[in-house]
Design an enzyme around this catalytic site. Structure first.
Site, PDB file in Angstrom:
ATOM      1  CD  GLU A  24      -3.475   5.584   6.240  1.00  0.00           C
ATOM      2  OE1 GLU A  24      -3.398   5.667   5.000  1.00  0.00           O
ATOM      3  OE2 GLU A  24      -2.576   5.058   6.944  1.00  0.00           O
ATOM      4  CD  GLU A  59      -4.188  -2.488   7.021  1.00  0.00           C
ATOM      5  OE1 GLU A  59      -3.077  -2.749   6.583  1.00  0.00           O
ATOM      6  OE2 GLU A  59      -4.788  -1.425   6.778  1.00  0.00           O
ATOM      7  N   GLY A  91       1.605   2.163  10.714  1.00  0.00           N
ATOM      8  CA  GLY A  91       2.560   3.263  10.599  1.00  0.00           C
ATOM      9  C   GLY A  91       3.184   3.673  11.919  1.00  0.00           C
ATOM     10  CG  HIS A 126      -6.124   2.010   4.629  1.00  0.00           C
ATOM     11  ND1 HIS A 126      -5.754   2.920   5.592  1.00  0.00           N
ATOM     12  CD2 HIS A 126      -5.086   1.135   4.512  1.00  0.00           C
ATOM     13  CE1 HIS A 126      -4.537   2.605   6.034  1.00  0.00           C
ATOM     14  NE2 HIS A 126      -4.115   1.527   5.397  1.00  0.00           N
ATOM     15  CE  LYS A 135      -0.121   3.562   4.611  1.00  0.00           C
ATOM     16  NZ  LYS A 135      -0.369   3.752   6.032  1.00  0.00           N
ATOM     17  CG  ASN A 150      -1.803   1.228   1.266  1.00  0.00           C
ATOM     18  OD1 ASN A 150      -1.958   1.905   0.254  1.00  0.00           O
ATOM     19  ND2 ASN A 150      -2.374   1.522   2.426  1.00  0.00           N
ATOM     20  CB  SER A 203       4.373  -1.929  12.107  1.00  0.00           C
ATOM     21  OG  SER A 203       3.916  -0.606  12.326  1.00  0.00           O
TER      22      SER A 203
HETATM   23  C1  PEP Z   1      -1.187   0.112   5.755  1.00  0.00           C
HETATM   24  O1  PEP Z   1      -1.006   1.150   5.170  1.00  0.00           O
HETATM   25  O2  PEP Z   1      -2.170  -0.561   5.486  1.00  0.00           O
HETATM   26  C2  PEP Z   1      -0.211  -0.305   6.761  1.00  0.00           C
HETATM   27  C3  PEP Z   1      -0.414  -1.433   7.397  1.00  0.00           C
HETATM   28  O3  PEP Z   1       0.871   0.523   6.971  1.00  0.00           O
HETATM   29  P1  PEP Z   1       2.234   0.137   7.750  1.00  0.00           P
HETATM   30  O4  PEP Z   1       2.703  -1.164   7.176  1.00  0.00           O
HETATM   31  O5  PEP Z   1       3.161   1.275   7.456  1.00  0.00           O
HETATM   32  O6  PEP Z   1       1.898   0.023   9.202  1.00  0.00           O
END
Ligand code: PEP
Length: 254
Positions: free
Chosen positions: A99, A169, A175, A97, A11, A9, A215
């Site tokens: 976000e 998630e 993040g 997501h 982003k 992803n 992460s």
């Molecule tokens: C994501 O953007 O879905 C995500 C899990 O980000 P990260 O791996 O940076 O935590």
């Protein structure tokens, strides 16, 4: 075996040139994916066509959009429809997501409509769910995530739900550098699979890939992906580094 998926992803990161260079560097690694393994790059809208042509001759590598409209077409300035994605050969799309849920106020009902419109256009939705930290601290994560599934997926029939990929998630792990422990990930994935089984039966539930996100990096991917109910990952930060993401792909279950 269920599909094991490493989904990047990106982003809102990378210029066009940086995106092309990153994709080239990963694809030049000759990923030698097995039939049950899939790699997906979720890239910004302006890069979809370029990225799709880069992966055209790569088996089991696909490009995803990071979002689409819940509407079919019309006066929705700035939106991108599922039909538009399908018309340029995009068959995957991240939906819901955290976000988007948080910063763009996407509701469960809107996400249900997005899942429907993706499926109607032959697009595999990667449906995201996950709890915020206070919910985890209150020990209410199972019911919270179950409700997200019930609200946005439970209207689907058994055939349609098997065309959906779920990404769990935990918001507190996205993040932040804080990963759910392997046990926390497995526990939630097992719970989600039992929720799916209670609605559609265990045969259907066993066919649905459930990815972990939060992460994930090369150093923890193999352990997390190695648990029985985790079928790969949705990866943000670490997917922006070619060698790191290649190692994450290589950590998928064989
Ligand atoms: C994501 O953007 O879905 C995500 C899990 O980000 P990260 O791996 O940076 O935590």
């Amino acid at each position: 075996m269920r599909k094991q998926i490493a989904a990047a992803n990106w982003k809102m990161n990378l210029t066009y040139q940086q995106a092309e260079t990153l994709l080239d560097s990963i694809l030049s690694e000759k990923l030698s994916l097995e039939a049950h393994q899939q790699v997906v790059f979720s890239v910004p809208f302006p890069y979809l066509i370029m990225a799709n042509s880069e992966v055209a001759d790569q088996a089991n590598v696909a490009i995803a959009a990071q979002n689409c409209s819940d509407k079919k077409s019309g006066a929705y300035t700035g939106e991108v429809s599922a039909e538009m994605l399908q018309s340029i050969g995009i068959n995957w799309c991240v939906i819901g997501h955290s976000e988007r849920r948080e910063y763009f106020a996407e509701s469960d009902a809107t996400l249900a409509a997005k899942v429907d419109i993706c499926l109607a256009n032959g697009i595999t939705p990667i449906f995201c769910c996950g709890e915020p930290l206070p919910v985890r601290e209150a020990g209410e994560e199972n019911s919270f995530v179950q409700k997200q599934l019930e609200a946005s997926l439970f209207h689907l029939d058994a055939d349609s739900i098997q065309k959906v990929v779920i990404a769990y998630e935990p918001i507190w792990a996205i993040g932040t550098g804080k990963t759910a422990s392997t046990q926390q990930a497995q526990d939630m994935h097992q719970h989600l699979r039992s929720v799916l089984a209670s609605k559609w039966g265990s045969e259907v539930a066993d066919n649905i890939s459930i990815l972990y996100g939060g992460s994930v990096k090369a150093a923890n991917a193999a352990e997390i992906f190695g648990t029985p109910d985790v079928d790969g990952g949705l990866v943000g930060g670490a997917s922006l580094q070619g060698p790191e993401f290649v190692q994450i792909i290589q950590a998928l279950k064989k």
